[in-house]
Design a protein around this motif. Structure first.
Motif, PDB file in Angstrom:
ATOM      1  N   THR A  75      -8.310  10.893  10.568  1.00 24.31           N
ATOM      2  CA  THR A  75      -8.248  10.989   9.113  1.00 24.31           C
ATOM      3  C   THR A  75      -8.395   9.633   8.442  1.00 24.31           C
ATOM      4  O   THR A  75      -8.607   9.568   7.241  1.00 24.31           O
ATOM      5  CB  THR A  75      -6.908  11.588   8.663  1.00 24.31           C
ATOM      6  N   SER A  76      -8.276   8.553   9.209  1.00 25.26           N
ATOM      7  CA  SER A  76      -8.268   7.244   8.563  1.00 25.26           C
ATOM      8  C   SER A  76      -9.659   6.677   8.328  1.00 25.26           C
ATOM      9  O   SER A  76      -9.797   5.657   7.670  1.00 25.26           O
ATOM     10  CB  SER A  76      -7.459   6.248   9.406  1.00 25.26           C
ATOM     11  N   LEU A  77     -10.671   7.326   8.878  1.00 27.12           N
ATOM     12  CA  LEU A  77     -12.035   6.874   8.602  1.00 27.12           C
ATOM     13  C   LEU A  77     -12.654   7.786   7.561  1.00 27.12           C
ATOM     14  O   LEU A  77     -12.386   8.988   7.532  1.00 27.12           O
ATOM     15  CB  LEU A  77     -12.862   6.910   9.890  1.00 27.12           C
ATOM     16  N   ASN A  78     -13.488   7.206   6.720  1.00 22.50           N
ATOM     17  CA  ASN A  78     -14.159   8.003   5.702  1.00 22.50           C
ATOM     18  C   ASN A  78     -15.195   8.903   6.376  1.00 22.50           C
ATOM     19  O   ASN A  78     -16.114   8.410   7.023  1.00 22.50           O
ATOM     20  CB  ASN A  78     -14.840   7.077   4.688  1.00 22.50           C
ATOM     21  N   PRO A  79     -15.052  10.229   6.214  1.00 21.56           N
ATOM     22  CA  PRO A  79     -15.903  11.139   6.976  1.00 21.56           C
ATOM     23  C   PRO A  79     -17.370  11.121   6.563  1.00 21.56           C
ATOM     24  O   PRO A  79     -18.217  11.538   7.341  1.00 21.56           O
ATOM     25  CB  PRO A  79     -15.292  12.519   6.705  1.00 21.56           C
ATOM     26  N   GLY A 119      -5.907  -8.328  -3.002  1.00 24.22           N
ATOM     27  CA  GLY A 119      -7.119  -7.806  -2.390  1.00 24.22           C
ATOM     28  C   GLY A 119      -7.779  -8.808  -1.462  1.00 24.22           C
ATOM     29  O   GLY A 119      -8.560  -8.432  -0.596  1.00 24.22           O
ATOM     30  N   GLN A 145       2.248   6.569  -4.126  1.00 22.32           N
ATOM     31  CA  GLN A 145       2.522   6.414  -5.554  1.00 22.32           C
ATOM     32  C   GLN A 145       3.996   6.372  -5.921  1.00 22.32           C
ATOM     33  O   GLN A 145       4.382   5.675  -6.849  1.00 22.32           O
ATOM     34  CB  GLN A 145       1.859   7.547  -6.322  1.00 22.32           C
ATOM     35  N   ARG A 204      -5.461  -8.446   1.949  1.00 24.00           N
ATOM     36  CA  ARG A 204      -5.709  -7.225   2.717  1.00 24.00           C
ATOM     37  C   ARG A 204      -7.111  -7.267   3.297  1.00 24.00           C
ATOM     38  O   ARG A 204      -8.068  -7.598   2.617  1.00 24.00           O
ATOM     39  CB  ARG A 204      -5.638  -6.003   1.800  1.00 24.00           C
ATOM     40  N   GLY A 205      -7.208  -6.917   4.546  1.00 20.71           N
ATOM     41  CA  GLY A 205      -8.519  -6.828   5.167  1.00 20.71           C
ATOM     42  C   GLY A 205      -9.079  -8.184   5.558  1.00 20.71           C
ATOM     43  O   GLY A 205      -9.904  -8.277   6.448  1.00 20.71           O
ATOM     44  N   VAL A 259      -5.363  -4.024   9.519  1.00 23.39           N
ATOM     45  CA  VAL A 259      -4.412  -2.988   9.881  1.00 23.39           C
ATOM     46  C   VAL A 259      -5.113  -1.809  10.555  1.00 23.39           C
ATOM     47  O   VAL A 259      -6.249  -1.469  10.234  1.00 23.39           O
ATOM     48  CB  VAL A 259      -3.605  -2.524   8.634  1.00 23.39           C
ATOM     49  N   ASP A 266      -3.803   7.656  12.931  1.00 19.31           N
ATOM     50  CA  ASP A 266      -4.726   8.740  13.237  1.00 19.31           C
ATOM     51  C   ASP A 266      -6.154   8.371  12.846  1.00 19.31           C
ATOM     52  O   ASP A 266      -6.522   8.411  11.683  1.00 19.31           O
ATOM     53  CB  ASP A 266      -4.283   9.991  12.475  1.00 19.31           C
ATOM     54  N   MET A 293     -11.850   1.794  14.172  1.00 17.89           N
ATOM     55  CA  MET A 293     -10.777   1.332  13.284  1.00 17.89           C
ATOM     56  C   MET A 293     -10.418  -0.111  13.597  1.00 17.89           C
ATOM     57  O   MET A 293     -10.215  -0.948  12.701  1.00 17.89           O
ATOM     58  CB  MET A 293      -9.519   2.196  13.477  1.00 17.89           C
ATOM     59  N   LEU A 296       0.829  -1.206   0.000  1.00 16.54           N
ATOM     60  CA  LEU A 296       0.000   0.000   0.000  1.00 16.54           C
ATOM     61  C   LEU A 296       0.863   1.255   0.000  1.00 16.54           C
ATOM     62  O   LEU A 296       0.453   2.293   0.487  1.00 16.54           O
ATOM     63  CB  LEU A 296      -0.898   0.018   1.234  1.00 16.54           C
ATOM     64  N   PHE A 317      -4.337   2.184  11.542  1.00 15.25           N
ATOM     65  CA  PHE A 317      -3.400   3.279  11.331  1.00 15.25           C
ATOM     66  C   PHE A 317      -3.397   4.225  12.517  1.00 15.25           C
ATOM     67  O   PHE A 317      -4.251   4.174  13.392  1.00 15.25           O
ATOM     68  CB  PHE A 317      -3.746   4.031  10.042  1.00 15.25           C
TER      69      PHE A 317
END
Lengths: 325, 545, 464
Positions: B105-109, B89, B64, B92-93, B98, B102, B168, B61, B100
């Motif tokens: 910021t790591s959750l979709n708002p 894929g 870029q 992962r998950g 995993v 913070d 998380m 992950l 993270f």
């Protein structure tokens, strides 16, 4: 929420007042009605009587702000400011310098404008967002590189060329559609399809670039990494996570434009001879009809301020984080 | 038997780099380690040592411009680096979860908690429909979220920081992974919350029998959590050891250095400094100090309420002494510090500096100069200096403003002397801040504050953005400067270890008020207020197990 | 020859001087040198810069005005109108007008006429042009060959000029890097220089060869044909360059001061100043820009009509209208930058280095000047280069609605406007549009590419 809305509504009042005063200053103080009359009647050798007549016919022969000669409230009402500017608040646009009823003109002409501007916006946004998503999906590949190069080239072409070229190609060479004109009935689509196509194509360059930056801003964020760490596929990440977040700036950017759909597009309407408010405005500018230009300035501003208000509301609807006080 | 002896995760000779301006900068430089099934493995290192990059490389992950240059990552014998993206894929998950750093910021708002957990269940085909909802609730209960039913439909911003990190964790657990990677899972949280999250992780690991790979800079956490530990320094693993052995007998010099520099609560400063003299005179006196932020509501934005950021604080700071102001984030300690320097207006209260009342408004020159005797050192040395100015100009800015009479030459001399006194070469003057490391920058910030010859420094978490080894050096510098120049410090911090090292007195702040105040040893070793006791209990102890 | 200075000339040179001064200042600052170095390594940006430089050179030459010799018989029409150095050099193009339309490279006119025949009668045929292809005896048979020969000759001359220029550049590089010139040539040819010299020189070669051919052709032909009144279209489109550049640059005289002062003030002082400034730009923004420009231009016309005696010279009148258009465009354009600067200042004023400066007793103007301004300056630069191409495009649209530059001023907008209906003719008259399209597209594309590179390099969010 409602308190917030009321506050924003109240804020619109000084804004409208500001616009009104600004137009008043521009159209009546910087240049006096005498100047307008002389301009309209031809530059030279216009007798003072002709000017007086011209002004009287249009109600420009009153004092600007305070009528010494009148009695009571008429001291205020019998003035240019009251007659010409205050009425705008109530959408009383009065008569054009040529004597037409501006309000009636606007009411008939807004429909063709709407008929062309609405599908242009919807289709334009759809096309641009889809292309931008595609570019983001293929980022760091040649598709992205050449796609973006094409966008820069597209946005370097003047919109006039899109229209002229489109008319020439589709209207004259291929004879697919009429070059210009408008018909309110069933056949309207034949007249609409060319301006519609052209407005979509001419917007692709800057549109795709803009939406792409919105998407890329989101793609870098931490929550996207979380989504990938869940094992989600790239398409799923883009559509549920990135798009959902980028929709907020996209939607609110569109909402501010919605009210302005009524006033149409200046260039398209005038090139394609669509009898909407855009061509109305251009005709007025070219005939130097100050009354119409003034009305359109005020109408446009009002609609923009309405758009700002709608934007505020739309934030609360699409962004769960925003709670307005 | 072969499968049983195979480690769950085997990383061999992993090299990772970042492409920057056409060149590849190595971040991970050939590391080997393994994580056994069911164990807790800790990867320790200072910021920039490459530990997070290692985790991201394993998950593939990387950002870029990141590139995995060589090596292999085997999950139960299967090399993840060779898998096609589609197969990755499914790892992962599902097999590796995993967490993270913070949770903010790591959750979709814009998605609800329920959606974000349910997504994992659906994507990996674990549960559908009704079962998925039940499982989501079960997960939320498992991570200790109060009222899971309500949390399901909540958006991340409606939850507190600790609750978000629990969400998380629930997301990471949803795939029922064999390996859970926790990348600095508590660094963004307050001390008391840290302890709770660590306990939760440990319980979950034991109950679910998964392996836990913990990434942290905090040896205290390692001691509390890990079975085995690996120390990472600039892209390499310098020592791997059993946890007990590591804390008892660290082998590598760097490991020893890390351990030595850990602040210890027992080493309280006032023991060392206790002179027989009478207590020094008071320099700064604060009485019933209040800073309120108005809450506005309604059509006309009337003030309907106040946020009491600082709610009636009284303090006394003697000359040449250090008063530590301790509390968790949001308790009002930074607001108090800024208000003392009049960077924020206060609403009520008395502020006496050297006997002069500074609380009254007014900004004549005398007051301005007097106020300049109080200076501030900020937490983040990166945003504390104008990136567009030379270090020399930054340091002499205060002199120019307050002592315009000093000539160019003598100003330059002063700047060079200051640089030397904070342990930097004089030619640092003609360089830009970005050319210095975090610790060096903090030294420049201190020099800037000292330029106007202050007698009081407000130090707002001056070491918490720095690595442990650098922290100790900055603390030593501050202590040294205090001895030489007779400075007084108001030391704002959340780190009780630092308090022990530097403070003569401690004031514990909680929700805008001071709940306990006294000599350092007394407060740390015999806390009276329950909140102080809670704070102390949350500090990780260097005991293995 | 009496030199004269138009308002726009003076301001244009002022812009150039200020830009030059800015470059000198930025050269001494590391934090500006770094991003500009990135820009200088980007091939599209530097190729664009070569193109922009050529346009700029034309614009500069076209901004040096003088009255042609006053002793010449004053009776000649327009003798009292000033001309530019460019007009002087392109004298032939300016004066060789035909009767009406003619195709590019044509030797015959577009429309048939009654022509006297040798036997004294009349025939209905295409007349020969007065200038285009006049040197040919029998255009049918000679024209294509002549065009090819002239073109090759011109291209060859251009190529020769390029060779001299390229050799000079190589020598300069060799001297500054203390390398043998052979090695430098080798490295440039293989594209191994830090600056993309190879691409830049290739662009220059293209421009030199094309320019040389066009120059040679235009002595005998109308390369882009002629317009309705027989004027050379190539001349018009070259003259339009100055108009485009002025619209794109002079606007900053209004935009920058307004946006900087108001944006910084609103963000830094907050409170009532912020409220007032926000109110000001929201109000101004709510008025549709085209209408505001239209209103302002209409009013200028009224004003000029009223004070006719003050605008005696046609050129002066056109010049002031151009200047006024720039100012009006600036007035409608500053709000966006102002809003950006306000937002950034709001952020910066809370930063710790600003707070530290306040604790050190630095006063507001010191903080604004030393801490805020240098840290928002990249936004100003980005916005100026990004706006440029938009303004050039806007000119065309405004001129189409008759609220752009004066109809007598050469501009791409005016060219398009006067030619747009002629596509309907049979055969269509396409060349005015084509000329305007090529020249305008090249400038706008170059400006866009350059602006992209500048933004990528200067915007700290994109830099890493």
């Amino acid at each position: 929420m409602s308190a917030y809305l009321i506050r924003r509504l109240l804020y619109a009042v000084p804004l409208l007042l500001g616009v009104n005063i600004l137009t008043f200053l521009l159209f009546f103080v910087v240049n006096t009605p005498d100047d307008m009359a002389r301009m309209q009647l031809g530059q030279k050798r216009v007798g003072p009587e002709a000017i007086l007549d011209w002004k009287h016919e249009r109600g420009y022969d009153l004092p600007l702000l305070w009528n010494e000669g009148a009695e009571g409230t008429a001291q205020v009402t019998e003035t240019i400011f009251y007659q010409k500017s205050v009425g705008l608040f109530l959408f009383r646009f009065g008569r054009s310098d040529q004597g037409r009823d501006i309000g009636a003109d606007i009411r008939t002409r807004m429909w063709p404008s709407l008929a062309i501007a609405t599908p242009s916006l919807v289709l334009g946004v759809t096309v641009n967002v889809s292309l931008a998503l595609l570019v983001v999906l293929f980022r760091l590949t040649y598709l992205e590189f050449w796609g973006m190069a094409l966008c820069v080239a597209l946005m370097s072409v003047s919109s006039l060329f899109y229209i002229i070229g489109g008319q020439y190609l589709f209207g004259k060479l291929l004879q697919l559609v009429p070059i210009s004109g408008y018909d309110g009935g069933r056949d309207a689509w034949r007249f609409l399809i060319l301006p519609l196509t052209i407005s979509v194509i001419s917007g692709i360059g800057s549109g795709v670039r803009w939406y792409r930056t919105l998407f890329l801003d989101e793609v870098e964020k931490d929550y996207v990494r979380t989504a990938r760490a869940k094992g989600l596929g790239e398409l799923r990440v883009l559509f549920t996570h990135v798009l959902r977040n980028a929709l907020i700036p996209i939607l609110t950017g569109i909402v501010v434009l919605l009210p302005l759909l009524f006033t149409g597009s200046l260039l398209n309407e005038s090139f394609f001879a669509i009898p909407g408010l855009g061509s109305y405005t251009i005709d007025a500018i070219q005939q130097q009809d100050f009354a119409i230009v003034r009305s359109m300035v005020y109408l446009g501003s009002t609609l923009y301020i309405l758009g700002l208000l709608l934007t505020d509301i739309s934030y609360t609807l699409v962004d769960p984080r925003v709670r307005l006080h | 038997m072969g499968a049983a002896s195979m480690p769950l995760l085997q990383v061999a000779n992993l090299r990772t780099g970042f492409v920057q301006g056409g060149e590849v900068v190595r971040a991970v430089d050939g590391i080997d380690f393994q994580v056994e099934a069911g164990e807790t493995f800790a990867l320790v290192g200072e910021s920039g040592s490459g530990k997070s990059v290692t985790a991201l490389s394993v998950l593939r992950l990387l950002p870029q411009n990141g590139r995995i240059l060589s090596g292999s990552v085997a999950l139960a014998g299967e090399d993840l680096l060779q898998l096609p993206e589609l197969m990755m894929g499914r790892v992962r998950g599902r097999r590796i979860g995993v967490i993270f750093q913070d949770p903010q910021t790591s959750l979709n708002p814009v998605l609800t908690v329920g959606t974000q957990i349910g997504e994992v269940l659906a994507w990996h085909g674990l549960r559908r429909g009704r079962a998925a909802v039940d499982r989501t609730l079960e997960l939320l209960e498992q991570v200790g979220l109060p009222e899971p039913r309500r949390a399901v439909s909540a958006y991340p911003h409606q939850l507190s920081g600790g609750m978000r990190q629990r969400v998380m964790i629930a997301i990471a657990l949803a795939g029922e992974p064999e390996l859970l990677i926790a990348d600095e899972p508590t660094t963004a949280l307050d001390v008391t919350l840290q302890a709770q999250i660590l306990v939760l992780l440990k319980t979950l690991q034991r109950d679910l029998g998964m392996a836990l790979w913990l990434i942290t800079h905090d040896l205290g956490i390692v001691a509390e959590m890990a079975d085995r530990v690996a120390v990472m320094q600039s892209g390499r693993i310098v020592e791997t050891a059993d946890c007990k052995r590591f804390f008892a007998r660290p082998e590598h010099p760097y490991s020893r250095q890390l351990l030595e520099r850990l602040p210890r609560l027992s080493a309280c400063r006032d023991h060392r400094d206790a002179g027989g003299d009478a207590p020094p005179p008071t320099l700064l006196e604060v009485r019933d100090f209040k800073v309120y932020y108005p809450v506005r509501k309604g059509v006309f934005q009337r003030i309907v309420d106040q946020v009491r950021a600082v709610d009636g604080v009284s303090l006394e700071l003697p000359r040449g002494r250090t008063l530590a102001l301790v509390g968790e984030s949001g308790c009002g300690k930074t607001t108090l510090g800024k208000a003392l320097l009049r960077l924020i207006d206060h609403n009520e209260g008395e502020l006496r500096y050297d006997g002069v009342d500074l609380s009254r408004p007014g900004s004549d020159d005398a007051q301005r100069r007097l106020r300049a005797q109080m200076q501030i050192v900020f937490q983040d040395p990166f945003s504390a200096m104008n990136p567009r100015m030379l270090v020399g100009d930054i340091i002499e800015e205060g002199l120019r403003a307050l002592r315009p009479e000093i000539g160019h030459e003598s100003r330059r001399e002063r700047v060079e002397t200051l640089l030397v006194s904070v342990g930097l070469p004089p030619d640092a003057r003609s360089r830009y801040p970005h050319e210095f490391s975090g610790g060096q920058r903090q030294r420049i910030c201190i020099a800037r504050a000292l330029a106007v010859e202050p007698r009081l420094l407000v130090c707002d978490e001056p070491t918490s953005a720095l690595d442990v080894s650098v922290q100790a050096q900055i603390l030593a510098l501050l202590v040294d400067l205090q001895r030489r120049l007779g400075l007084s410090y108001l030391f704002i911090t959340h780190d009780l270890g630092v308090v022990a090292e530097i403070a003569h007195e401690v004031a514990v702040m909680f929700q805008g008020r001071i709940v306990e105040q006294g000599p350092t040893a007394q407060v740390l070793l015999a806390p009276a207020h329950p909140y102080t006791r809670r704070l102390l209990a949350a500090v990780p102890k260097l005991r293995c197990g | 020859m009496i030199p004269t200075l138009f308002w726009t000339d003076g301001l244009f040179f002022l812009v150039l001087v200020m830009a030059g001064a800015l470059v000198l200042v930025m050269r001494r600052r590391e934090h500006f040198r770094r991003p500009w170095r990135t820009v200088s390594r980007s091939t599209p940006a530097m190729v664009s810069l070569v193109v922009i430089a050529v346009y700029l050179a034309v614009g500069i030459v076209d901004s040096v005005h003088f009255f042609p010799r006053a002793d010449a018989a004053g009776s000649a029409a327009g003798a009292n109108e000033p001309i530019s150095l460019l007009d002087h050099w392109l004298g032939g193009l300016r004066t060789r007008t035909e009767k009406t339309y003619s195709e590019p490279f044509a030797a015959y006119a577009y429309a048939k006429e009654h022509l006297p025949t040798a036997d004294g009668g009349q025939r209905w045929d295409y007349p020969r042009l007065t200038y285009g292809g006049a040197h040919l005896v029998d255009p049918e048979s000679e024209r294509v060959r002549d065009i090819a020969v002239t073109g090759v000759r011109g291209a060859g001359q251009g190529g020769l000029m390029w060779l001299i220029a390229a050799a000079g550049i190589a020598a300069l590089i060799a001297r500054s890097r203390r390398e043998p010139i052979g090695r430098v040539v080798h490295r440039v040819a293989r594209g191994q220089t830090p600056l993309p010299w190879r691409a830049m020189l290739l662009t220059l070669l293209l421009l030199c060869v094309g320019g040389g051919a066009i120059a040679e052709w235009s002595a005998h032909y109308h390369v882009f044909g002629t317009d309705k009144v027989g004027a050379d279209v190539l001349y018009q489109t070259i003259k339009s360059i100055r108009t485009g550049l002025l619209i794109g640059t002079l606007t900053t005289f209004v935009t920058l001061p307004l946006a900087l002062v108001l944006g910084l003030a609103a963000g830094y002082f907050r409170g009532w100043a912020d409220d007032l400034i926000q109110y000001l730009y929201t109000t101004l923004n709510s008025i549709p820009h085209v209408l505001l420009i239209a209103a302002a231009i209409l009013l200028t016309q009224v004003y000029m009509a009223k004070h006719e005696e003050a605008f005696a010279s046609l050129a002066l009148r056109a010049d002031l209208r151009l200047l006024f258009l720039c100012l009006i465009l600036g007035l409608t354009n500053w709000t966006g930058l102002c809003r950006l600067l306000r937002a950034e200042t709001l952020k910066l004023r809370e930063l710790e280095y600003v707070q530290a400066a306040r604790a050190l007793g630095v006063r507001d103007h010191g903080i604004l000047l030393r801490h805020i301004l240098p840290n928002v300056f990249h936004i100003v630069l980005i916005s100026v280069v990004l706006d440029f191409s938009g303004l050039v495009l806007a000119e065309a649209v405004l001129s189409y609605i008759n609220i752009g530059v004066d109809p007598t001023t050469e501009s791409w907008g005016n060219m398009i406007n006067s030619a747009r209906l002629e596509l309907a003719r049979e055969p269509p008259v396409w060349w005015s549009l084509a000329a305007a399209f090529v020249f305008m597209f090249t400038l706008v594309l170059a400006a866009n590419l350059f602006a992209d590179a500048v933004r990528d390099a200067l915007d700290p969010r994109r830099a890493d």
